[in-house]
Design a protein around this motif. Sequence first.
Motif, PDB file in Angstrom:
ATOM      1  N   PRO A  39       8.042  -0.027   1.893  1.00  0.00           N
ATOM      2  CA  PRO A  39       6.936  -0.886   2.432  1.00  0.00           C
ATOM      3  C   PRO A  39       5.845  -1.609   1.660  1.00  0.00           C
ATOM      4  CG  PRO A  39       6.495   1.460   3.144  1.00  0.00           C
ATOM      5  CD  PRO A  39       8.084   1.296   2.182  1.00  0.00           C
ATOM      6  N   HIS A  40       5.520  -2.631   1.803  1.00  0.00           N
ATOM      7  CA  HIS A  40       4.722  -3.628   1.261  1.00  0.00           C
ATOM      8  C   HIS A  40       5.219  -4.133   0.048  1.00  0.00           C
ATOM      9  CE1 HIS A  40       1.709  -2.066   4.098  1.00  0.00           C
ATOM     10  NE2 HIS A  40       1.807  -0.817   3.597  1.00  0.00           N
ATOM     11  N   ARG A  41       6.528  -4.261  -0.046  1.00  0.00           N
ATOM     12  CA  ARG A  41       7.281  -4.933  -1.151  1.00  0.00           C
ATOM     13  C   ARG A  41       8.365  -5.656  -0.825  1.00  0.00           C
ATOM     14  NH1 ARG A  41       4.185  -1.519  -2.818  1.00  0.00           N
ATOM     15  NH2 ARG A  41       4.102  -0.184  -4.606  1.00  0.00           N
ATOM     16  N   VAL A  42       8.567  -6.839  -1.658  1.00  0.00           N
ATOM     17  CA  VAL A  42       9.668  -7.655  -1.330  1.00  0.00           C
ATOM     18  C   VAL A  42      10.942  -6.902  -1.091  1.00  0.00           C
ATOM     19  CG1 VAL A  42      10.786  -9.613  -2.385  1.00  0.00           C
ATOM     20  CG2 VAL A  42       8.430  -9.618  -2.609  1.00  0.00           C
ATOM     21  N   CYS A  43      11.514  -7.488  -0.086  1.00  0.00           N
ATOM     22  CA  CYS A  43      12.950  -6.951   0.205  1.00  0.00           C
ATOM     23  C   CYS A  43      13.873  -7.134  -1.057  1.00  0.00           C
ATOM     24  CB  CYS A  43      13.772  -7.373   1.534  1.00  0.00           C
ATOM     25  SG  CYS A  43      15.289  -6.782   1.860  1.00  0.00           S
ATOM     26  N   PRO A  44      14.606  -6.130  -1.591  1.00  0.00           N
ATOM     27  CA  PRO A  44      15.284  -6.361  -2.695  1.00  0.00           C
ATOM     28  C   PRO A  44      16.733  -6.882  -2.108  1.00  0.00           C
ATOM     29  CG  PRO A  44      15.615  -4.300  -2.308  1.00  0.00           C
ATOM     30  CD  PRO A  44      14.219  -4.455  -1.166  1.00  0.00           C
TER      31      PRO A  44
END
Length: 60
Positions: A39-44
């Motif tokens: 969560p709260h991260r760019v989707c890899p």
Amino acid sequence: MAVPKKKVSKQRKRKRNGDKKAAVPTLVACPNCGDPKIPHRVCPTCGTYRGEQVIDVEAL
Ligand SMILES: [Zn+2]
């Protein structure tokens, strides 16, 4: 802690370290591709964040 190794008993050491555990990372499904992501991260997987293309996944 800087204490001579032999002065800390096995029991004391194990009691102290008993609570240490590798945390299981929280994962949420990406709203764009549905793959699990942090969560709260760019989707890899698809490189989106809040519905916007942030990074070019193909170039990586
Ligand atoms: Zn995604």
